[in-house]
Design a protein around this motif. Structure first.
Motif, PDB file in Angstrom:
ATOM      1  N   GLN A 104      39.442  41.214  39.255  1.00  0.00           N
ATOM      2  CA  GLN A 104      39.349  42.754  38.989  1.00  0.00           C
ATOM      3  C   GLN A 104      40.554  43.033  38.078  1.00  0.00           C
ATOM      4  O   GLN A 104      40.195  44.118  37.048  1.00  0.00           O
ATOM      5  CB  GLN A 104      39.280  43.513  40.194  1.00  0.00           C
ATOM      6  CG  GLN A 104      38.138  43.381  41.193  1.00  0.00           C
ATOM      7  CD  GLN A 104      38.242  44.055  42.277  1.00  0.00           C
ATOM      8  OE1 GLN A 104      39.146  44.177  42.825  1.00  0.00           O
ATOM      9  NE2 GLN A 104      36.869  44.415  42.677  1.00  0.00           N
ATOM     10  N   ARG A 140      29.740  43.359  39.772  1.00  0.00           N
ATOM     11  CA  ARG A 140      30.946  44.231  39.722  1.00  0.00           C
ATOM     12  C   ARG A 140      31.121  45.136  38.368  1.00  0.00           C
ATOM     13  O   ARG A 140      30.008  45.144  37.824  1.00  0.00           O
ATOM     14  CB  ARG A 140      32.225  43.082  39.668  1.00  0.00           C
ATOM     15  CG  ARG A 140      32.194  42.527  38.217  1.00  0.00           C
ATOM     16  CD  ARG A 140      33.535  41.661  38.051  1.00  0.00           C
ATOM     17  NE  ARG A 140      33.702  41.099  36.643  1.00  0.00           N
ATOM     18  CZ  ARG A 140      34.672  40.423  36.230  1.00  0.00           C
ATOM     19  NH1 ARG A 140      35.398  40.036  37.095  1.00  0.00           N
ATOM     20  NH2 ARG A 140      34.600  40.022  35.247  1.00  0.00           N
ATOM     21  N   VAL A 146      30.134  52.154  41.224  1.00  0.00           N
ATOM     22  CA  VAL A 146      30.349  51.301  42.442  1.00  0.00           C
ATOM     23  C   VAL A 146      30.182  52.186  43.652  1.00  0.00           C
ATOM     24  O   VAL A 146      29.708  51.558  44.812  1.00  0.00           O
ATOM     25  CB  VAL A 146      31.820  50.712  42.219  1.00  0.00           C
ATOM     26  CG1 VAL A 146      32.134  49.948  43.454  1.00  0.00           C
ATOM     27  CG2 VAL A 146      32.043  50.027  41.235  1.00  0.00           C
ATOM     28  N   SER A 182      29.864  34.614  40.423  1.00  0.00           N
ATOM     29  CA  SER A 182      30.520  36.104  40.711  1.00  0.00           C
ATOM     30  C   SER A 182      29.146  36.957  41.123  1.00  0.00           C
ATOM     31  O   SER A 182      28.297  36.816  40.959  1.00  0.00           O
ATOM     32  CB  SER A 182      30.714  36.719  39.225  1.00  0.00           C
ATOM     33  OG  SER A 182      31.728  35.906  38.699  1.00  0.00           O
TER      34      SER A 182
END
Length: 351
Positions: free
Chosen positions: A45, A213, A66, A210
């Protein structure tokens, strides 16, 4: 009470008052920062965060991709975070209709050789059992996918130069060369328009891919402004896409080359938001097997965009400062350009 005792008691009271004041000040400071926290970042991140994505404690909260929802769709996230699977999908007339696109979180439409188009579909929230037809990757895909971290990438081949660059990229390669058992030929179409893949087998080859995100998308109520629209058209030299607003479904109907998109496995794609991202599409030094030069679509940098949502069109700007960073969209006044929760279709168009 003698004079000595009075002095000792006064000193003790003073210490208690000072200590209580310090505790109160410390509690106040902690409360102030936790009201709008800056989360502790993981290494991945930290590599992708831009200054805009870390709000000041005093800043007005920004629409978020998010909080309470998927960073790809803005819809409530159910269960544990799911791995990201990106798939190159054929989009020439003989390859239509496709399978699985209705369940994609994001659909990217790219220009390829001869002025035609190809799709890069990104899945995480929902993954169909099978999808396709799967086709070859392009050099532009490597730059585009860097913002997703280390996704799994399914494709059916590429130029030797592109294969070399893919081998050095962070993406998990789940092409037939590495996940052959996941692929099969199906339907009545001739090759190469009939290659499909089983997603479970693809993801089994990318156990550490992954998870979803923040890639810069922001979801929320429509920003002020915009203009009412019921249709929009975008053209490549040999391809046309049409988007029509449905007030009934609150989604955009998509047509390719004048024919409404269909699906072999149920409903067709119905994006809540359509983004026309204007950028540089230049001729690269690479060619396809027929000798046609491959276009290179630049996705790092900045430029203008047109965002369609809720039956309105908004002039906007996009910005992506580096390959590992997400793509931010703002209104022309500099406010976050919020998308409608749901599937997003991004179409890259020449400036």
């Amino acid at each position: 009470m003698n004079r000595t005792l009075r002095i000792v008691l006064a000193a003790v009271v003073g210490v208690l008052v000072v200590t209580a004041g310090a505790v109160a000040m410390g509690a106040g400071r902690d409360h102030f920062w936790t009201a709008d926290p800056t989360p502790t970042a993981t290494p991945s991140q930290s590599a992708t965060r831009t200054p805009e994505s870390t709000p000041s404690p005093r800043a007005t909260p920004k629409p978020s991709a998010v909080r309470g929802g998927s960073p790809f769709t803005g819809l409530p996230a159910r269960g544990a975070a799911k791995r990201v699977l990106a798939v190159k999908i054929d989009n020439v007339p003989p390859a239509r209709p496709a399978a699985g696109l209705a369940r994609a979180d994001i659909i990217y439409v790219e220009q390829v050789e001869g002025g035609l188009s190809r799709i890069l579909a990104v899945f995480s929230s929902h993954v169909p059992a099978t999808l396709g037809p799967v086709r070859s990757a392009r050099e532009s895909d490597i730059e585009l996918l860097r913002q997703f971290g280390r996704p799994a990438l399914a494709y059916s081949g590429a130029n030797s130069t592109v294969l070399g660059k893919l081998a050095k990229s962070p993406a998990y390669d789940v092409s037939p060369a590495h996940a052959g058992a996941a692929y099969f030929r199906g339907g009545s179409r001739p090759a190469p328009h009939n290659l499909y893949a089983r997603t479970g087998a693809l993801l089994a080859r990318a156990p550490k891919a992954s998870t979803a995100r923040d890639i810069g998308f922001r979801f929320g109520a429509p920003p002020p402004g915009g203009r009412a629209v019921t249709s929009q058209q975008v053209r490549y030299p040999s391809f046309r896409a049409d988007f029509g607003w449905s007030a009934k479904t609150q989604r955009w109907r998509v047509s390719m080359d004048g024919t409404p998109m269909r699906a072999t496995d149920g409903a067709p794609p119905a994006p809540a938001t359509v983004v026309v991202q204007y950028t540089d599409i230049r001729r690269s030094t690479l060619k396809d097997s027929a000798g046609n030069y491959t276009p290179y679509t630049r996705t790092v940098g900045s430029g203008r965009a047109l965002v369609l949502r809720n039956g309105r069109a908004y002039d906007a700007r996009w910005s992506r400062p580096r390959a590992a960073a997400g793509t931010r969209f703002t209104t022309t006044s500099g406010r976050p350009m919020t998308f409608a929760p749901g599937q997003t279709l991004v179409m890259f168009a020449a400036r």
